[in-house]
Design a protein around this motif. Structure first.
Motif, PDB file in Angstrom:
ATOM      1  N   UNK A  47       6.217  -3.126  12.760  1.00 46.71           N
ATOM      2  CA  UNK A  47       7.520  -3.510  12.211  1.00 46.71           C
ATOM      3  C   UNK A  47       7.419  -4.793  11.453  1.00 46.71           C
ATOM      4  N   UNK A  48       6.621  -5.772  12.021  1.00 42.19           N
ATOM      5  CA  UNK A  48       6.474  -7.036  11.333  1.00 42.19           C
ATOM      6  C   UNK A  48       5.842  -6.827   9.956  1.00 42.19           C
ATOM      7  N   UNK A  49       4.823  -5.943   9.950  1.00 36.65           N
ATOM      8  CA  UNK A  49       4.134  -5.704   8.670  1.00 36.65           C
ATOM      9  C   UNK A  49       5.098  -5.083   7.666  1.00 36.65           C
ATOM     10  N   UNK A  50       5.910  -4.164   8.166  1.00 37.16           N
ATOM     11  CA  UNK A  50       6.864  -3.531   7.248  1.00 37.16           C
ATOM     12  C   UNK A  50       7.858  -4.554   6.731  1.00 37.16           C
ATOM     13  N   UNK A  51       8.310  -5.428   7.587  1.00 35.82           N
ATOM     14  CA  UNK A  51       9.231  -6.475   7.116  1.00 35.82           C
ATOM     15  C   UNK A  51       8.588  -7.299   6.027  1.00 35.82           C
ATOM     16  N   UNK A  82       5.882  -6.249  -4.201  1.00 34.66           N
ATOM     17  CA  UNK A  82       4.729  -5.931  -5.040  1.00 34.66           C
ATOM     18  C   UNK A  82       3.479  -5.682  -4.219  1.00 34.66           C
ATOM     19  N   UNK A  83       3.549  -5.935  -2.970  1.00 36.32           N
ATOM     20  CA  UNK A  83       2.379  -5.683  -2.142  1.00 36.32           C
ATOM     21  C   UNK A  83       1.889  -6.969  -1.483  1.00 36.32           C
ATOM     22  N   UNK A 143       3.175   3.120   4.084  1.00 39.71           N
ATOM     23  CA  UNK A 143       2.549   2.105   3.269  1.00 39.71           C
ATOM     24  C   UNK A 143       1.674   2.774   2.220  1.00 39.71           C
ATOM     25  N   UNK A 144       1.538   2.100   1.108  1.00 41.24           N
ATOM     26  CA  UNK A 144       0.613   2.545   0.062  1.00 41.24           C
ATOM     27  C   UNK A 144      -0.550   1.599   0.015  1.00 41.24           C
ATOM     28  N   UNK A 166       4.939  -1.253   0.346  1.00 39.98           N
ATOM     29  CA  UNK A 166       5.838  -0.320   0.999  1.00 39.98           C
ATOM     30  C   UNK A 166       6.070   0.844   0.039  1.00 39.98           C
ATOM     31  N   UNK A 167       6.126   1.996   0.586  1.00 40.56           N
ATOM     32  CA  UNK A 167       6.383   3.149  -0.278  1.00 40.56           C
ATOM     33  C   UNK A 167       7.856   3.225  -0.585  1.00 40.56           C
ATOM     34  N   UNK A 168       8.174   3.668  -1.810  1.00 44.03           N
ATOM     35  CA  UNK A 168       9.580   3.765  -2.218  1.00 44.03           C
ATOM     36  C   UNK A 168      10.333   4.736  -1.342  1.00 44.03           C
TER      37      UNK A 168
END
Lengths: 534, 323
Positions: B20-24, B31-32, B63-64, B76-78
């Motif tokens: 979750x932290x990474x996604x935040x 942009x990555x 994730x991409x 993050x993927x759209x």
């Protein structure tokens, strides 16, 4: 010269002049320029006969001579001039349309005799015309001379080159052959002759059994005349001018087909105005202002100036590009683009041949490749909307007949077929030459067939001629109806039928020779205009 | 006495928390983010745990993974992509990564489709594998094979619900891989007749030449409307289709075309110009050579005097003379 051309020349020479002249002429075409002795030796004819044959050929402008440094005279045949013999009927017909019967006979006599003096020509034509007129009427020399003067003014006849006057005054041994010169300005100058007289009718009642007394009488009459005033000034037909006229006709009819009658009349006027001012090989006519054109329009056409301007603008904007606008002074200066015209006419000839020989779908592909210059196989199918198999078949057929060429563009240095582009293209000049060669061979075939047909029925023709002669003589001596009937029945009905068929066939073959000659003219003009430009 | 090393378990070492932290973080930097950024954010997490978390996010498709010149980026993927992917994921729960890869490649090809050999190049998988995967995907109704009209042996694959592109099926002129010649011919003749009548009415109006000429032109839009109203075509035809038909008429020599500049708003104008077509006559009648048998003779080259085929015994000439 190609084989086909040599064959055609030999057939024409044989028909017009006979075996010996044909032999000499063909030999000269084949071997180029030769002196007299070599000709006599190679053709195994006596020098006397060779001399006579060469005289005939030179008289008709078919052979020219040249004096070489070592004093030998070499004779050379003009092959292109030889092929013009095919076109004599067209020249005569043109003269007839422009200058009526008098003009027709003048040009005919001139073509048949090669070179003639004006007085001799006028006299002969007057005699011929008088024969065809009703009893009691004769043709006046003055009328014939005036037509002749008109022919010279419009450059249809021209003076032959003369012996240069300075030669006789030179000291030293006389030249083996005279050099002929002609001044540009004098070419169309008609000598001031007062030809007074009327045509003499050759009355058939004086036609005695022996021609002797008549010949004596004629000689006597000519001896009484004074020496001809224009001796040494010979005239010949100016074939280039006739060709110019044919070309103008083709242009006018092309414009009439594409646009309407009025536009073609305007183009005809423009061409007429530049007849004499434009040299024959020029790519454009002289610029003509719209005011001049308006003034020179034929009187029957009363269109207003604005309408004329509109027509000229339309002509200049047409995708055909026959007429171009070269400036704005004088209401707009317009020229006719002669090279473009000849190119379009030659292209149209090619397209028509492809259409008649291979079908309209092939013609579509041909025009497509012509317009797009280079195309791949796939693109041809897409643009022409023809299924792939058929398109391929048609392309290969045209390729084998040399109408279309294949251009290879390799992607790799080793020219591997799987990695090479193959593009189809059309080269108009080479296709035109190929077609021209085919035309020559076709005409030779037609002449041969005509001679064959005549030979087959020779016996019948001779019989019918004899019967006609007998009837004529019997009518002259006043025979009865019954006797005439009897003689006529000597020719049976089927034989009569056969003669009719023969006449019809020979006429048809003759007419088609002239039609093929029209194609030859277009193609030759195009090739000539292209090679001159290069 | 042995020292027991006690690994201090950081308080938030829960894998879900890490993810979750990474996604935040990814949302913060759309942009990555690089690995370095994650490390800075959560210095107490070991590299191995980080890697596990990132891998899980990747496999779940949230994730991409991108490569930049500095290193690897995670983005993050759209949300748009997340939709069908989740749908796809739900279907392909059981498939392996290879299939996913192949599916991805086919999806990228859009509606032009992609050839099996190209799939092989892009995925670097052996041929047998590819074939198996393709058969699998086809049976699951995710992709379909469309025969290309250009090369009839070639099959291109595309997503099941996509319409094949015109270049593959040939557009309006092909129905089931067959070129419809009669349809094209009929359209050809109809267009020509329309232009011909237009030119004739213009000629008969006998007004001044400019008007006459301008009224004999028809724009491609007019012809298109006429053909649509005629209703001879079952398929909907566009203006480009009509223009290809008119081009064939030009190549037949029956029609000429000019392009004029037109205002943007006028009907039928494309990029500020309009194409106008007009029926024309040929400039010369059929030439003299083709009126003789020799001009059309197929054995012309074999013909010479004294041979089997010669002018004297030419059967074509005999027939022609009997007309």
């Amino acid at each position: 010269m190609t084989q086909a051309e040599i064959k055609l020349c030999s057939l024409l020479l044989q028909e017009h002049f006979g075996e010996i002249v044909e032999k000499i002429g063909v030999h000269l075409i084949r071997t180029g320029s030769q002196p007299l002795r070599v000709i006599a030796h190679d053709t195994r004819t006596s020098p006397d006969q060779v001399k006579k044959a060469l005289c005939v050929l030179i008289q008709h402008n078919l052979v020219t001579y040249q004096v070489h440094k070592r004093g030998t005279v070499e004779y050379e045949a003009q092959c292109s001039r030889l092929l013009r013999m095919l076109r004599y009927p067209r020249y005569i017909y043109t003269a007839k349309t422009l200058y009526s019967d008098t003009g027709e006979l003048l040009v005919e006599e001139l073509l048949l005799n090669g070179k003639m003096t004006m007085s001799a020509l006028v006299k002969r034509v007057a005699d011929r015309l008088t024969e065809t007129m009703e009893d009691g009427k004769t043709m006046d020399y003055a009328e014939v001379s005036s037509t002749f003067v008109r022919l010279a003014d419009t450059h249809f006849v021209q003076r032959c080159p003369l012996v240069s006057p300075t030669e006789n005054s030179e000291p030293g041994p006389p030249q083996p052959a005279p050099t002929l010169v002609i001044n540009e300005n004098d070419m169309y100058l008609v000598p001031k002759l007062s030809l007074i007289g009327k045509g003499k009718r050759r009355r058939s009642s004086e036609d005695d059994a022996t021609g002797e007394p008549k010949a004596k009488r004629l000689k006597h009459s000519t001896d009484n005349k004074e020496p001809i005033p224009d001796d040494g000034i010979y005239w010949q037909a100016n074939l280039d001018r006739f060709h110019q006229h044919f070309r103008d006709q083709a242009i006018v009819s092309a414009v009439a087909n594409r646009m309407d009658q009025t536009s073609s009349e305007i183009v005809r006027t423009m061409l007429r105005m530049s007849e004499i001012t434009t040299p024959s090989g020029a790519p454009f006519t002289q610029p003509l202002s719209s005011n001049e054109i308006f003034r020179s329009l034929p009187t029957g056409y009363n269109i207003s100036k604005q309408v004329l301007d509109q027509y000229l603008t339309l002509l200049a904007d047409d995708p055909l590009e026959f007429v171009g606008k070269s400036g704005d002074s004088g209401g707009g200066m317009y020229v006719i683009n002669l090279h473009k015209v000849l190119g379009s006419l030659a292209t149209a000839t090619l397209e028509s041949v492809v259409q008649e020989r291979f079908g309209s779908r092939c013609a579509r592909i041909f025009r497509l490749v012509l317009q797009k210059k280079h195309l791949e196989q796939k693109q041809v199918e897409d643009f022409a909307m023809i299924p792939a198999k058929e398109a391929k078949d048609m392309l290969y057929k045209m390729l084998s007949e040399n109408f279309i060429l294949l251009q290879e563009i390799p992607k790799t240095p080793d020219h591997a077929p799987s990695r090479t582009f193959y593009l189809y293209t059309v080269n108009i000049l080479s296709a035109a030459r190929m077609l021209l060669h085919r035309c020559y061979k076709s005409v030779a075939n037609l002449i041969e067939r005509r001679q064959f047909e005549t030979k087959e029925n020779k016996r019948l023709l001779e019989k019918s001629q004899r019967v006609e002669a007998i009837i004529a003589s019997m009518q002259a001596t006043g025979a009865e109806e019954a006797q005439l009937q009897e003689i006529e029945e000597m020719i049976t009905a089927p034989e009569r039928q056969q003669i009719e068929t023969l006449k019809r066939n020979v006429n048809k073959l003759d007419a088609s020779e002239i039609q093929v000659d029209e194609t030859i003219f277009l193609l030759e003009s195009y090739i000539e205009s292209n090679t001159k430009r290069q | 006495m042995a020292e027991v090393k006690v690994k201090l378990q950081p308080p938030d070492a829960d894998p879900v928390e890490i993810e979750n932290r990474i996604i935040e973080l990814c949302h913060q930097f759309p942009h990555g983010i690089t690995d370095q950024v994650i490390q800075n954010e959560m210095p107490h997490i070991e590299a191995q745990q980080r890697a596990v978390a990132i891998n899980r996010l990747l496999s779940m498709g949230q994730l991409d993974l991108l490569r930049s010149n500095t290193g690897l980026l995670y983005r993050i993927k759209d949300s748009q992509n997340a939709g069908p992917v989740s749908f796809f994921l739900s279907k392909m729960k059981g498939s392996d990564n290879q299939e996913k890869l192949v599916y991805q490649i086919i999806e990228d090809a859009g509606n032009k489709g992609i050839w099996s050999r190209d799939i092989r190049y892009k995925s670097n998988l052996p041929l047998t594998e590819i074939n198996k995967i393709l058969k699998n995907l086809e049976s699951k109704k995710l992709i379909k094979a469309v025969k290309s009209v250009a090369a009839s042996k070639k099959k291109v694959y595309m997503l099941y619900n996509l319409q094949p592109d015109r270049s593959v099926t040939g557009g309006a002129w092909y129905s089931d891989q067959d070129f419809e010649s009669e349809f094209v011919e009929v359209l050809n003749q109809q267009c020509f007749k329309f232009l011909q009548t237009k030119a004739e009415t213009a000629r008969e109006s006998k007004q001044n030449p400019m008007i006459q000429r301008n009224s004999s032109f028809a724009s491609s839009h007019e012809v298109w409307k006429y053909i649509c109203e005629l209703g001879i075509s079952k398929v909907e035809l566009s203006m480009e289709d009509i223009e290809t038909i008119l081009n064939t008429l030009i190549y037949d020599g029956k029609v000429e075309m000019t392009i004029i500049a037109a205002k943007e708003g006028t009907v039928g104008s494309v990029d500020g110009h309009m194409k106008l077509y007009r029926a024309v006559n040929p400039i010369i009648p059929p030439t003299g050579l083709v009126r003789t048998p020799c001009g059309l003779c197929p054995v012309f080259d074999d013909c010479h005097e004294g041979g089997e085929i010669s002018p004297s015994n030419c059967i074509y000439m005999t027939e022609w003379l009997e007309f």
